[in-house]
Scaffold this motif. Structure first.
Motif, PDB file in Angstrom:
ATOM      1  N   VAL A 383      -6.296  -5.970   1.056  1.00 29.33           N
ATOM      2  CA  VAL A 383      -5.119  -6.192   1.896  1.00 29.33           C
ATOM      3  C   VAL A 383      -4.162  -5.009   1.749  1.00 29.33           C
ATOM      4  CG1 VAL A 383      -3.223  -7.744   2.453  1.00 29.33           C
ATOM      5  CG2 VAL A 383      -5.376  -8.666   1.552  1.00 29.33           C
ATOM      6  N   TYR A 384      -3.979  -4.269   2.845  1.00 31.56           N
ATOM      7  CA  TYR A 384      -3.087  -3.121   2.895  1.00 31.56           C
ATOM      8  C   TYR A 384      -1.666  -3.576   3.218  1.00 31.56           C
ATOM      9  CZ  TYR A 384      -7.157   0.045   3.360  1.00 31.56           C
ATOM     10  OH  TYR A 384      -8.319   0.750   3.167  1.00 31.56           O
ATOM     11  N   LEU A 410      -3.767  -6.265  -8.059  1.00 29.66           N
ATOM     12  CA  LEU A 410      -2.841  -5.430  -7.293  1.00 29.66           C
ATOM     13  C   LEU A 410      -2.878  -4.036  -7.906  1.00 29.66           C
ATOM     14  CD1 LEU A 410       0.108  -7.913  -6.892  1.00 29.66           C
ATOM     15  CD2 LEU A 410      -0.977  -6.700  -4.975  1.00 29.66           C
ATOM     16  N   VAL A 411      -3.272  -3.046  -7.116  1.00 25.89           N
ATOM     17  CA  VAL A 411      -3.376  -1.670  -7.604  1.00 25.89           C
ATOM     18  C   VAL A 411      -2.217  -0.875  -7.022  1.00 25.89           C
ATOM     19  CG1 VAL A 411      -4.860   0.346  -7.870  1.00 25.89           C
ATOM     20  CG2 VAL A 411      -5.879  -1.942  -7.631  1.00 25.89           C
ATOM     21  N   GLU A 412      -1.287  -0.530  -7.884  1.00 25.93           N
ATOM     22  CA  GLU A 412      -0.076   0.199  -7.483  1.00 25.93           C
ATOM     23  C   GLU A 412      -0.283   1.685  -7.765  1.00 25.93           C
ATOM     24  OE1 GLU A 412       4.213  -1.253  -8.452  1.00 25.93           O
ATOM     25  OE2 GLU A 412       3.677   0.231  -9.978  1.00 25.93           O
ATOM     26  N   ARG A 420      -0.886   1.550 -11.815  1.00 29.24           N
ATOM     27  CA  ARG A 420      -0.855   0.281 -12.567  1.00 29.24           C
ATOM     28  C   ARG A 420      -1.753  -0.714 -11.864  1.00 29.24           C
ATOM     29  NH1 ARG A 420       4.396  -2.819 -13.747  1.00 29.24           N
ATOM     30  NH2 ARG A 420       4.622  -2.656 -11.483  1.00 29.24           N
ATOM     31  N   VAL A 421      -2.426  -1.516 -12.649  1.00 29.16           N
ATOM     32  CA  VAL A 421      -3.217  -2.615 -12.109  1.00 29.16           C
ATOM     33  C   VAL A 421      -2.674  -3.913 -12.682  1.00 29.16           C
ATOM     34  CG1 VAL A 421      -5.503  -3.643 -11.904  1.00 29.16           C
ATOM     35  CG2 VAL A 421      -5.264  -1.151 -11.938  1.00 29.16           C
ATOM     36  N   VAL A 422      -2.307  -4.836 -11.800  1.00 30.31           N
ATOM     37  CA  VAL A 422      -1.791  -6.150 -12.196  1.00 30.31           C
ATOM     38  C   VAL A 422      -2.781  -7.188 -11.695  1.00 30.31           C
ATOM     39  CG1 VAL A 422       0.061  -7.817 -11.878  1.00 30.31           C
ATOM     40  CG2 VAL A 422       0.609  -5.386 -12.158  1.00 30.31           C
ATOM     41  N   SER A 423      -3.202  -8.107 -12.579  1.00 25.65           N
ATOM     42  CA  SER A 423      -4.237  -9.061 -12.199  1.00 25.65           C
ATOM     43  C   SER A 423      -3.802 -10.488 -12.470  1.00 25.65           C
ATOM     44  CB  SER A 423      -5.533  -8.750 -12.954  1.00 25.65           C
ATOM     45  OG  SER A 423      -5.360  -8.990 -14.336  1.00 25.65           O
ATOM     46  N   LEU A 444      -3.802  -4.922  -2.442  1.00 24.46           N
ATOM     47  CA  LEU A 444      -4.269  -6.180  -3.006  1.00 24.46           C
ATOM     48  C   LEU A 444      -5.778  -6.288  -2.812  1.00 24.46           C
ATOM     49  CD1 LEU A 444      -3.993  -9.106  -4.088  1.00 24.46           C
ATOM     50  CD2 LEU A 444      -3.489  -9.804  -1.720  1.00 24.46           C
ATOM     51  N   ILE A 445      -6.498  -6.475  -3.890  1.00 29.51           N
ATOM     52  CA  ILE A 445      -7.937  -6.754  -3.840  1.00 29.51           C
ATOM     53  C   ILE A 445      -8.126  -8.183  -4.331  1.00 29.51           C
ATOM     54  CG2 ILE A 445     -10.217  -6.129  -4.686  1.00 29.51           C
ATOM     55  CD1 ILE A 445      -9.185  -3.287  -5.113  1.00 29.51           C
ATOM     56  N   LEU A 446      -8.687  -9.021  -3.477  1.00 32.17           N
ATOM     57  CA  LEU A 446      -8.821 -10.435  -3.799  1.00 32.17           C
ATOM     58  C   LEU A 446     -10.265 -10.858  -3.640  1.00 32.17           C
ATOM     59  CD1 LEU A 446      -6.360 -13.229  -3.276  1.00 32.17           C
ATOM     60  CD2 LEU A 446      -8.696 -13.634  -2.476  1.00 32.17           C
TER      61      LEU A 446
END
Length: 477
Positions: A383-384, A410-412, A420-423, A444-446
């Motif tokens: 998701v862009y 979430l890849v920032e 940063r990667v938040v999971s 967002l990668i889901l």
């Protein structure tokens, strides 16, 4: 460590004082004499090689210990003794007289550094670590020495000798650039590499005689800049960035990518980001047309890829409607780069047989999405521009049947040093993003593959995560 401004200095016939008469001084003096400097060496005694140069009249020896009056008439001073107090006295006296000083192996006292150099005739390449890592500079010099052909010196000399003729034949700067592009990609360099200097000169003269002085037709290239890491640019993109007269770039194109472009190009920021527009799309069309119709080569530089949520198709339609030639150079889109740099395979034989690229940056676009298909299992959603709409993403996916414990990442600032990667899991998606203050640019990668970020991460810090546990299959991957 301060940033240094690189210069090439003309020392021909100018006085340079070298304080010290040992082996270190000898290395500096050899380079100074090669540059045509008038070298004065101040030292109680000289090593035999320097004594021979003094006897031959190639340098002047001032016997004794340093005195500030030795700096009279000096344009540059090199302190190359093994006495820290003497080196400091030289640097202080030079500073008082506003004379540049190089103190060997002392960054703090030096006001100028001597770089590692590669020489090919009149062509010189200098490498500096600002004095902090000279061995690294030396290593790079040795690497480049093996890669740069000796014939570059002959090519540089040929172009230098013909400079006046080139400017007379092609007074227009753009015409000269086109001519140099043709010459450097034509037969002349290859002839020089083979030692065929007369044939190379004839080929050059023929090219100059046939050089087109007419005003060029403008053109536009849509170039994908990738996610930020300049190493991910294609070779074609790099070449066009160094040919462009005008570069229209998005705000999210990284400074490191911009730095690779031709320095004298005109840079125009026309970028857009979620929540606001700095330049409307219609105005971007107008700017492209304005410069292309004036005969310039325009590079429209877009973050990621021009044809993935980049409105590249609209821009090509505009160019086509006005008869402007164009080309497209693809870039690595954010989903591919963020997945790769976060250790997340977008497809996986056991977890995801398909991947969907989605944009959900505003309510209107979110309402038109096919959520029932997006909620299917065993697929990955990328998701862009979705940071501002995470509440909607969660609500729609769960409402259409996606399991609340579906992993996400979430890849920032994907691929950049500050990545940063938040999971977490879909159930806590917006709360987790807010807890870690995730900001654009972020992707967002889901899907089940997102959990693999915990075991396959390789770039930057490990993923940050909410208290929820990592799924069992991800720990065993």
């Amino acid at each position: 460590m301060p940033a240094l401004f690189p210069l090439f200095v003309d020392l021909q016939g100018r006085t340079v004082l070298v304080v010290g008469g040992g082996a270190v001084a000898r290395r500096k003096i050899t380079a100074l004499l090669d540059a045509g400097a008038r070298v004065v060496v101040g030292a109680p005694a000289l090593v035999p090689e320097l004594a021979e140069l003094a006897d031959a009249g190639r340098l002047v020896h001032r016997a004794g210990r340093f005195a500030p009056e030795w700096l009279d008439d000096a344009w540059l001073v090199v302190a190359a003794t093994d006495e820290p107090d003497t080196n400091r006295a030289v640097a202080e006296a030079a500073g008082a007289r506003r004379i540049w000083a190089n103190v060997v192996d002392d960054v703090e006292l030096s006001t100028v550094q001597v770089p590692a150099r590669i020489e090919r005739g009149p062509l010189q390449i200098a490498i500096s670590s600002s004095g902090g890592a000279p061995m690294l500079a030396r290593h790079l010099r040795e690497t480049l020495e093996t890669q740069l052909d000796e014939s570059l010196g002959a090519l540089a000399q040929l172009l230098a000798d013909a400079r006046g003729r080139i400017r007379a034949r092609l007074p227009d700067l753009q015409a000269r650039r086109r001519f140099f592009d043709r010459v450097l990609s034509g037969p002349v360099p290859g002839l020089l590499r083979r030692g065929a200097e007369s044939e190379a000169l004839q080929a050059f003269d023929d090219a100059l005689a046939q050089a087109d002085t007419a005003r060029p037709a403008g053109r536009v290239a849509l170039v994908g800049a990738g996610p930020g890491d300049p190493g991910l640019l294609t070779l074609r993109a790099l070449r066009l960035l160094n040919e462009a007269d005008v570069i229209l770039h998005d705000r999210l194109v990284s400074p490191e990518v911009i730095a690779l472009a031709r320095r004298d190009a005109e840079f125009i920021e026309v970028g857009k980001q979620a929540g606001g527009h700095s330049v409307h799309q219609q105005r971007i069309h107008e700017i492209m047309l304005e410069h292309a119709q004036a005969g310039r080569f325009v590079v429209r530089l877009k973050g990621g890829d021009s044809f993935v949520f980049g409105r590249g198709g609209e821009e090509l339609e505009c160019l086509q409607a006005h008869g402007i030639p164009f080309e497209v150079v693809p870039g690595i889109t954010a989903a591919l780069a963020c997945g790769a740099y976060a250790g997340i395979p977008l497809t996986h034989r056991e977890h995801a047989q398909s991947v969907r690229f989605v944009t959900a940056h505003c309510k209107d676009s979110a309402d038109t999405l096919d959520w029932s298909n997006f909620a299917a299992e065993r697929q990955t959603l990328a998701v862009y521009m979705g940071v501002a709409g995470l509440d909607t993403v969660r609500a729609q996916l769960i409402a259409h049947g996606r399991a609340p414990d579906t992993p996400f990442a979430l890849v920032e600032n994907g691929s950049r040093p500050e990545q940063r990667v938040v999971s977490g899991t879909l159930a806590d998606l917006p709360e987790t993003a807010r807890a870690f203050q995730v900001k654009s640019p972020a992707l967002l990668i889901l899907g089940e593959v997102a959990a693999l970020a915990h075991t396959l991460h390789w770039f930057g810090a490990p993923p940050l995560q909410a208290p929820a546990a990592v799924p069992e299959y991800a720990r065993a991957a």
